[in-house]
Design a protein around this motif. Structure first.
Motif, PDB file in Angstrom:
ATOM      1  N   ASN A   1       0.929   1.294   6.172  1.00 17.41           N
ATOM      2  CA  ASN A   1       0.638   0.236   5.205  1.00 17.41           C
ATOM      3  C   ASN A   1       1.545   0.278   3.971  1.00 17.41           C
ATOM      4  O   ASN A   1       1.258  -0.333   2.952  1.00 17.41           O
ATOM      5  CB  ASN A   1      -0.833   0.321   4.768  1.00 17.41           C
ATOM      6  N   ILE A   2       2.660   1.003   4.081  1.00 18.54           N
ATOM      7  CA  ILE A   2       3.645   1.113   2.990  1.00 18.54           C
ATOM      8  C   ILE A   2       2.944   1.493   1.673  1.00 18.54           C
ATOM      9  O   ILE A   2       3.156   0.871   0.627  1.00 18.54           O
ATOM     10  CB  ILE A   2       4.449  -0.193   2.818  1.00 18.54           C
ATOM     11  N   THR A   3       2.105   2.508   1.740  1.00 20.11           N
ATOM     12  CA  THR A   3       1.460   3.013   0.529  1.00 20.11           C
ATOM     13  C   THR A   3       2.074   4.367   0.153  1.00 20.11           C
ATOM     14  O   THR A   3       2.674   5.047   0.986  1.00 20.11           O
ATOM     15  CB  THR A   3      -0.057   3.190   0.732  1.00 20.11           C
ATOM     16  N   LEU A   4       1.888   4.708  -1.080  1.00 13.29           N
ATOM     17  CA  LEU A   4       2.455   5.961  -1.605  1.00 13.29           C
ATOM     18  C   LEU A   4       1.548   7.131  -1.220  1.00 13.29           C
ATOM     19  O   LEU A   4       0.371   7.178  -1.573  1.00 13.29           O
ATOM     20  CB  LEU A   4       2.575   5.862  -3.130  1.00 13.29           C
ATOM     21  N   LEU A   5       2.131   8.101  -0.486  1.00 14.87           N
ATOM     22  CA  LEU A   5       1.371   9.295  -0.087  1.00 14.87           C
ATOM     23  C   LEU A   5       1.617  10.457  -1.049  1.00 14.87           C
ATOM     24  O   LEU A   5       0.707  11.229  -1.357  1.00 14.87           O
ATOM     25  CB  LEU A   5       1.777   9.730   1.324  1.00 14.87           C
ATOM     26  N   GLY A   6       2.842  10.597  -1.482  1.00 14.16           N
ATOM     27  CA  GLY A   6       3.190  11.731  -2.342  1.00 14.16           C
ATOM     28  C   GLY A   6       4.572  11.532  -2.929  1.00 14.16           C
ATOM     29  O   GLY A   6       5.233  10.520  -2.709  1.00 14.16           O
TER      30      GLY A   6
ATOM     31  N   GLN B   1     -10.233   8.188  -7.497  1.00 13.40           N
ATOM     32  CA  GLN B   1      -9.860   9.451  -6.866  1.00 13.40           C
ATOM     33  C   GLN B   1      -8.373   9.462  -6.534  1.00 13.40           C
ATOM     34  O   GLN B   1      -7.870   8.566  -5.856  1.00 13.40           O
ATOM     35  CB  GLN B   1     -10.664   9.687  -5.580  1.00 13.40           C
ATOM     36  N   ASN B   2      -7.685  10.461  -7.014  1.00 11.00           N
ATOM     37  CA  ASN B   2      -6.247  10.564  -6.745  1.00 11.00           C
ATOM     38  C   ASN B   2      -6.023  11.113  -5.331  1.00 11.00           C
ATOM     39  O   ASN B   2      -6.668  12.078  -4.924  1.00 11.00           O
ATOM     40  CB  ASN B   2      -5.595  11.495  -7.764  1.00 11.00           C
ATOM     41  N   VAL B   3      -5.123  10.494  -4.571  1.00  7.21           N
ATOM     42  CA  VAL B   3      -4.797  10.993  -3.232  1.00  7.21           C
ATOM     43  C   VAL B   3      -3.307  11.306  -3.108  1.00  7.21           C
ATOM     44  O   VAL B   3      -2.824  11.639  -2.033  1.00  7.21           O
ATOM     45  CB  VAL B   3      -5.194   9.961  -2.155  1.00  7.21           C
ATOM     46  N   VAL B   4      -2.571  11.183  -4.178  1.00  5.75           N
ATOM     47  CA  VAL B   4      -1.123  11.401  -4.156  1.00  5.75           C
ATOM     48  C   VAL B   4      -0.814  12.862  -4.539  1.00  5.75           C
ATOM     49  O   VAL B   4      -1.374  13.389  -5.492  1.00  5.75           O
ATOM     50  CB  VAL B   4      -0.409  10.439  -5.130  1.00  5.75           C
TER      51      VAL B   4
ATOM     52  N   ALA C   1       4.664   7.651 -12.482  1.00  8.81           N
ATOM     53  CA  ALA C   1       3.260   7.586 -12.921  1.00  8.81           C
ATOM     54  C   ALA C   1       2.707   6.172 -12.738  1.00  8.81           C
ATOM     55  O   ALA C   1       1.546   5.993 -12.324  1.00  8.81           O
ATOM     56  CB  ALA C   1       3.145   8.027 -14.378  1.00  8.81           C
ATOM     57  N   ARG C   2       3.530   5.160 -13.011  1.00 13.08           N
ATOM     58  CA  ARG C   2       3.085   3.770 -12.820  1.00 13.08           C
ATOM     59  C   ARG C   2       2.884   3.473 -11.333  1.00 13.08           C
ATOM     60  O   ARG C   2       1.924   2.799 -10.953  1.00 13.08           O
ATOM     61  CB  ARG C   2       4.104   2.805 -13.421  1.00 13.08           C
ATOM     62  N   TYR C   3       3.787   3.959 -10.497  1.00  9.47           N
ATOM     63  CA  TYR C   3       3.635   3.756  -9.059  1.00  9.47           C
ATOM     64  C   TYR C   3       2.367   4.427  -8.530  1.00  9.47           C
ATOM     65  O   TYR C   3       1.650   3.882  -7.688  1.00  9.47           O
ATOM     66  CB  TYR C   3       4.852   4.300  -8.313  1.00  9.47           C
ATOM     67  N   ILE C   4       2.101   5.621  -9.032  1.00  9.87           N
ATOM     68  CA  ILE C   4       0.892   6.334  -8.594  1.00  9.87           C
ATOM     69  C   ILE C   4      -0.350   5.562  -9.006  1.00  9.87           C
ATOM     70  O   ILE C   4      -1.290   5.381  -8.221  1.00  9.87           O
ATOM     71  CB  ILE C   4       0.867   7.763  -9.179  1.00  9.87           C
ATOM     72  N   CYS C   5      -0.339   5.068 -10.226  1.00 12.06           N
ATOM     73  CA  CYS C   5      -1.487   4.279 -10.716  1.00 12.06           C
ATOM     74  C   CYS C   5      -1.698   3.029  -9.853  1.00 12.06           C
ATOM     75  O   CYS C   5      -2.819   2.712  -9.454  1.00 12.06           O
ATOM     76  CB  CYS C   5      -1.243   3.900 -12.171  1.00 12.06           C
ATOM     77  N   ALA C   6      -0.593   2.320  -9.539  1.00 11.24           N
ATOM     78  CA  ALA C   6      -0.690   1.118  -8.712  1.00 11.24           C
ATOM     79  C   ALA C   6      -1.202   1.455  -7.316  1.00 11.24           C
ATOM     80  O   ALA C   6      -2.007   0.724  -6.724  1.00 11.24           O
ATOM     81  CB  ALA C   6       0.666   0.444  -8.630  1.00 11.24           C
ATOM     82  N   SER C   7      -0.718   2.588  -6.776  1.00 11.94           N
ATOM     83  CA  SER C   7      -1.136   3.000  -5.445  1.00 11.94           C
ATOM     84  C   SER C   7      -2.624   3.310  -5.403  1.00 11.94           C
ATOM     85  O   SER C   7      -3.326   2.946  -4.452  1.00 11.94           O
ATOM     86  CB  SER C   7      -0.332   4.234  -5.012  1.00 11.94           C
ATOM     87  N   LEU C   8      -3.118   3.960  -6.456  1.00  8.12           N
ATOM     88  CA  LEU C   8      -4.549   4.290  -6.495  1.00  8.12           C
ATOM     89  C   LEU C   8      -5.410   3.047  -6.651  1.00  8.12           C
ATOM     90  O   LEU C   8      -6.607   3.070  -6.306  1.00  8.12           O
ATOM     91  CB  LEU C   8      -4.818   5.267  -7.652  1.00  8.12           C
ATOM     92  N   MET C   9      -4.823   1.980  -7.138  1.00  5.32           N
ATOM     93  CA  MET C   9      -5.532   0.707  -7.250  1.00  5.32           C
ATOM     94  C   MET C   9      -5.453  -0.092  -5.947  1.00  5.32           C
ATOM     95  O   MET C   9      -5.925  -1.225  -5.858  1.00  5.32           O
ATOM     96  CB  MET C   9      -4.941  -0.130  -8.387  1.00  5.32           C
TER      97      MET C   9
END
Length: 556
Positions: A304-309, A367-370, A528-536
């Motif tokens: 799903n082209i999401t950020l894993l890490g 919940q953070n998953v990255v 940090a912005r990418y991580i925030c967007a991914s968690l949303m």
């Protein structure tokens, strides 16, 4: 009776005692001494024969053998009356010879010592200064490890064996051979025919020395490093010291090279030495002044082209040299030991960054998953107390262990597999996940793979680079994915740079992606912005400015 005659009689008396007066040995008497000896023997001079034998001793002299079956008893008595005094003279003479020998030669191998080697090298070099000359240094690879494993007595036997092999193979050459350091030998080849002839000779020496041998019931596989310097590389035509320095540089390069253990000095090597010396000092300054910083490259899910890490990568923006690639300073830091301080900084900075992301998400009720992935060298992994230091770091930064992963190259793991098994098990017990980096390029680790507590295989970018170009690369990637599935491991493809690679990887399935196609390594605030967007729940939007779709000299 003068002193010279006394010395001659002393030698006669000593030998006569040992030989039961059947023959007399006289050590390299001059003609005048022989005449004087005949006078002492008076009427019996006609009753003994003279014969010269070739005789090898500490002084490599010839000796005179005189048969004395008909020697006058009175003369015999005179000799033996003098024996107590003359025997002391003889022992002192032999002691002086031994001292002179050992002052020049190594006691263990019999080869020249370094100080005398330098003297003879200088003389020989001066004599042949208009010729092509070569200086060769031979070092026993990892001799300290050999000594620690088998003991010093076996180590000494190996040194003697190596010295004998070199001497035997160079027996027909006009050559000076020396043991210049503990496990290092040198020889000088004057007036050689060509560079190629020297390389052929030293290659033959290497092939012979590296034949496995049995030493005191131990089967020993010897490996050697060879450095060669030719006189036509010298800035000063008559400088034997410069030739020695160049040969030292060449053998140093051979020690560091894992694949080519014979190096010939050239000016490019010296330029690299000078550059490394400069960087060595600058690295110390950068550590002290905190001039390193981290960037982070995203790792993306193919589903799903999401950020894993993200992978934490070090950068060094030097005040005068600009951005220095990690490939320029990390290998040097590993050799100098500076890598410990560098990796300590990387670990702490990555943990602090991820801890801030984790607590910000927690404050928002998300919940953070990255996770963040950090590279660790083999030296760091084997450092006593490493596991405890990581555990303390997680505690001090407030980062749960599931949000930190450690990456270790396949080659590093296989350099010390037994230690690695124990350390990885300890890291697993504190909740850390482990990735094998550059998988497929190192030593074969398949026999150990199910013993290592690892969670992820990162396929080396060299396979991904040729994925859409060669059938072989595709089959290798397919095999790695199949192996990972069998062992229950996650897989990340590194170095993804074009859409064709993504299409093939999606077809194969079961792989996450990392590379410049999606994003160059990013500064912390951008990530940090990418991580925030991914968690949303937002998909990752590739960061693909035209200038960043290739690695531009950086490995990552």
């Amino acid at each position: 009776m003068n002193k010279e005659t006394q010395k001659a009689i002393a030698l006669i008396a000593e030998a006569s005692q040992k030989a039961g007066l059947e023959k007399i040995l006289v050590d390299a008497l001059s003609d005048s001494e022989k005449v004087e000896l005949k006078i002492i023997l008076k009427n019996d001079a006609k009753n003994f024969d003279l014969e010269v034998w070739s005789y090898t001793s500490l002084s490599s002299t010839q000796i005179l053998v005189m048969k004395t079956e008909h020697l006058n008893p009175a003369i015999r008595k005179e000799l033996f009356n003098l024996l107590p005094f003359l025997k002391i003279k003889l022992e002192n003479l032999n002691l002086l010879k031994r001292k002179e020998h050992y002052k020049k030669c190594d006691e263990l191998t019999g080869l020249q010592r370094i100080d005398f080697f330098r003297q003879t090298l200088k003389k020989s070099f001066k004599k042949h200064e208009d010729c092509l000359n070569a200086l060769v240094l031979i070092n026993i690879h990892r001799f300290k490890v050999f000594n620690d494993s088998y003991g010093y007595e076996i180590g000494n036997l190996l040194l003697v064996h190596t010295a004998e092999q070199i001497s035997l193979l160079l027996d027909s050459c006009d050559v000076i051979i020396a043991r210049i350091y503990g496990d290092e030998f040198a020889f000088f080849l004057p007036d050689v025919e060509s560079r190629e002839s020297v390389i052929s000779l030293v290659s033959s020496i290497r092939n012979i020395i590296e034949i496995p041998i049995c030493i005191d019931e131990h089967l020993v596989h010897v490996k050697i490093n060879i450095g060669v310097a030719f006189s036509d590389s010298l800035d000063k035509k008559d400088s034997s010291e410069e030739l020695m320095r160049y040969a030292n540089v060449a053998v140093g390069f051979a020690k560091e090279n894992h694949f080519e253990k014979l190096h010939v000095f050239d000016k490019h090597i010296m330029a690299k030495i000078q550059r490394d010396l400069y960087l060595d000092t600058e690295i110390d300054k950068a550590i002290y002044m905190n001039n390193f910083h981290l960037v982070y490259q995203p790792i993306i899910s193919t589903d799903n082209i999401t950020l894993l890490g993200v992978e934490a990568l070090i950068r060094w923006n030097h005040k005068t040299d600009g951005l220095i690639p990690p490939s320029d300073f990390i290998p040097l830091a590993e050799r100098t030991g500076q890598i410990f301080e560098i990796e300590k900084f990387v670990l702490r900075a990555a943990c602090e960054f991820m801890s801030a992301c984790y607590h910000n998400a927690e404050a928002e009720g998300i919940q953070n998953v990255v996770y963040a992935s950090v590279n660790i060298s083999g030296q760091q992994l084997t450092l006593p107390g490493f596991v405890e230091s990581v555990e303390e770091l997680l505690h001090s930064t407030g980062l749960p262990p599931e949000y930190l992963r450690l990456e270790i190259t396949e080659t590093a793991l296989m350099s010390f597999p037994e230690i690695a098994i124990k350390v990885l098990d300890q890291l697993h017990k504190i909740g850390l996940k482990i990735s094998i980096d550059d998988f497929g390029t190192g030593y074969s680790s398949l026999a150990y793979l199910n013993q290592f507590h690892v969670d992820t295989l990162k396929i080396d970018g060299s396979f991904i680079d040729t994925l859409s170009k060669t059938k072989e690369s595709k089959e290798i990637v397919k095999s790695i994915l199949s192996l990972a599935k069998t062992l229950g491991l996650h897989v990340i493809a590194e170095g993804v740079e074009d859409v064709n690679q993504i299409i093939i990887l999606k077809e194969l399935g079961g792989v996450s992606l990392q590379g410049y196609y999606f994003s160059r390594p990013l500064e912390a605030e951008v990530v940090a912005r990418y991580i925030c967007a991914s968690l949303m729940g937002e998909p990752f939007i590739p960061d693909m400015p035209e200038s960043s779709t290739k690695r531009t000299g950086f490995s990552k």
